[in-house]
Design an enzyme around this catalytic site. Structure first.
Site: not given
Length: 301
Positions: A165, A169
């Site tokens: 993640y 990001k």
């Protein structure tokens, strides 16, 4: 001053629940025509249903707005292109893209499978790439576009168990930085939103009383400022629980070492000076770093 989106067309991905739902409803309430995109899967990306996105469309229409639902999987470019084509067929253009769709598959890096790493990258990073690519030429031709990437503190600062993640990001910030340069002459502004909210994505990661404070609507208040005619450019807006801040990447002024001094030992010896933040600056493009170092070398000559 009132921010309005009359005669604007917006696409919000992952808009069936949580932050995306809040973004779509507020854009519509302020006059935008909205494509409510949602694959309708579970938090980990499994499954598919149009129920959530159609419910958001129903709310928008009940409040006098105009919206359509589309179940494109943002990781599939053909489906994304069909979504954009649907928006253009109905309203003739796309002015705003909010890349919000995402999934979680959290595990420590040692326990995380490569499939889980790739899937999260596909949805968050490639999903945003696909959606942006599908609207980019439209925005160039109409000389107008507002694009928002959804980044995260997990990428900028790290969070245990979120290597996939966080990597995705932070990659979106790099994507933003380059698109800002390429879109500037076409009046395309690209920004990033770093939200903290109590949603389905975080429901088991924080106490219930904390989640209530971290309302999606508080984040959406920030998101709206990145979407209108007077939006900033190349901004990372952090928002949550009524708090709003900007995150910025700086580079220290650094040092210069002559050819004879260019050794690992000399670099280590000057570590305190090269990490000194006294004269740090924000660079507007990667080439600016090269220019800075070349100027130091020329000055030393």
């Amino acid at each position: 001053m009132t921010i309005r989106f009359d005669n604007k067309v917006a696409i919000v991905t992952g808009a069936g629940n949580g932050l995306g739902r809040s973004h779509a409803l507020e854009l519509a309430a302020r006059g935008a025509k909205v494509v409510v995109n949602d694959l309708g899967g579970a938090r980990d990306g499994s499954g598919q249903s149009s129920q959530a996105s159609e419910e958001v469309v129903a709310v928008i229409k009940a409040n006098g707005g105009d919206a359509i639902s589309h179940g494109a999987n943002v990781a599939n470019f053909d489906e994304v292109q069909d979504m954009v084509d649907s928006a253009v067929a109905r309203w003739g253009k796309v002015d705003i893209l909010v890349n919000n769709a995402g999934i979680l598959r959290d595990k420590s890096f040692s326990k995380m499978s490569l499939d889980d790493f790739k899937l999260v990258m596909d949805v968050h990073l490639m999903g945003s790439v696909n959606c942006t690519k599908a609207v980019w030429d439209l925005m160039k031709e109409q000389n107008y576009g507002r694009i928002v990437m959804t980044t995260s503190s997990s990428g900028m600062y790290g969070n245990f168990g979120q290597a996939n993640y966080g990597a995705a990001k932070m990659a979106l910030v790099g994507l933003m930085n380059t698109l800002v340069l390429e879109g500037a002459k076409h009046n395309i502004k690209v920004n990033s939103l770093a939200p903290t909210a109590g949603t389905r994505m975080t429901e088991d990661l924080m106490p219930e009383q904390v989640a209530k404070i971290l309302s999606p609507e508080a984040v959406t208040a920030g998101l709206i400022t990145l979407c209108d005619d007077d939006a900033p450019n190349r901004t990372i807006l952090c928002a949550g629980a009524g708090g709003y801040a900007s995150a910025q990447m700086f580079e220290t002024e650094g040092i210069f070492l002559s050819v004879a001094e260019q050794t690992p030992e000399a670099v280590r010896e000057h570590w305190q000076q090269l990490t000194d933040t006294h004269d740090h600056t924000a660079l507007e493009a990667g080439v600016k770093q090269s220019e800075k170092f070349v100027m130091k070398a020329m000055a030393a000559m």
